[in-house]
Design a protein around this motif. Sequence first.
Motif, mmCIF file in Angstrom:
data_model
loop_
_atom_site.group_PDB
_atom_site.id
_atom_site.type_symbol
_atom_site.label_atom_id
_atom_site.label_comp_id
_atom_site.label_asym_id
_atom_site.label_seq_id
_atom_site.Cartn_x
_atom_site.Cartn_y
_atom_site.Cartn_z
ATOM 1 N N LEU A 36 11.525 -22.580 -32.995
ATOM 2 C CA LEU A 36 11.863 -21.223 -33.239
ATOM 3 C C LEU A 36 13.251 -21.275 -33.736
ATOM 4 N N THR A 37 13.733 -20.104 -34.094
ATOM 5 C CA THR A 37 15.194 -19.703 -34.232
ATOM 6 C C THR A 37 15.496 -18.329 -33.677
ATOM 7 N N ASP A 38 16.733 -18.307 -33.178
ATOM 8 C CA ASP A 38 17.037 -17.145 -32.852
ATOM 9 C C ASP A 38 17.674 -16.250 -33.727
ATOM 10 N N SER A 67 18.359 -18.866 -22.855
ATOM 11 C CA SER A 67 17.418 -18.005 -23.210
ATOM 12 C C SER A 67 17.659 -16.717 -22.575
ATOM 13 N N TRP A 122 13.653 -14.067 -31.121
ATOM 14 C CA TRP A 122 13.396 -15.228 -31.795
ATOM 15 C C TRP A 122 12.343 -15.162 -32.890
ATOM 16 N N SER A 123 12.173 -16.011 -33.941
ATOM 17 C CA SER A 123 11.347 -16.263 -34.836
ATOM 18 C C SER A 123 10.779 -17.430 -35.078
ATOM 19 N N TRP A 179 15.264 -23.721 -31.730
ATOM 20 C CA TRP A 179 14.685 -23.761 -30.169
ATOM 21 C C TRP A 179 13.521 -24.198 -30.263
ATOM 22 N N CYS A 209 19.054 -23.938 -26.386
ATOM 23 C CA CYS A 209 18.728 -24.117 -27.785
ATOM 24 C C CYS A 209 19.084 -25.736 -28.016
ATOM 25 N N TRP A 223 9.241 -15.154 -24.474
ATOM 26 C CA TRP A 223 10.143 -16.290 -24.746
ATOM 27 C C TRP A 223 11.177 -16.636 -24.038
#
Length: 243
Positions: free
Chosen positions: A142-144, A177, A183-184, A151, A170, A163
């Motif tokens: 994932l990425t924030d 977190s 996040w995506s 992540w 990270c 999440w």
Amino acid sequence: TGTQPIGSLGSISPSSYGSVKDLCPAKFGFKHFLHLIPNEATICSLLLCSRNDTAWNELKLTCQTALHVLQLTIKEPSVLLGGGCTETHLAAYIRHKTCNEPESILKDDGCTQTELQLITEAFCSALESVAGSLEHDGGEVLTDMKYGHFWSAQAESPSVVKWPDLLSRCGCGLYNSQEELHWSFLKTTRHPFAPQTCLPHEATGSANNLTLDCFTAKLSGLQVAVETANLILDLSCIIEDKN
């Protein structure tokens, strides 16, 4: 030891000889060595061993690479955030820049805005693939949406999950977190955003818990990748990796 190289054993000048502080035998496994101890401890020997040649070659290559990176870091004492965070942060910044300020890029290049978007997406996807390759256990990547950092979550995560409860820190270890982040998934389409670059106050004084990359090595790798891609395009060849 102060010795000088000689061309032959025919005539050796006394000035070619060096000096040592002591000489002692050493045994490692079934092999015997003579350990030359210099007057000044300016040389450090590293002994590598393994149970088979394959593992030994891998260990030797790893140590050689680590020493090379250390030399580059000493020569150019600059580092980048590691753990995939530099790649995902850079990808987020490039997408944002291309989406919001395309005119500043197009005025110097002879491509259309559509071509620019395609080039940007291909380049950013390649950067994210480099970061995603760091996940070896089949987990989610994932990425924030605030800092654009990388992540990683454990494999087989529950379908309904918060999440912050599943993620820890990270990839580089700079952010945790519990900072009200969103996040995506790394491979999904998301709206471009401007990643923040400010460092938290506690990170400016110490980097003991951070994962860092050598700036020179990272820059060199990126340049080689871009030059290789340009070469492939110039040759109009398609390379398929079946591994």
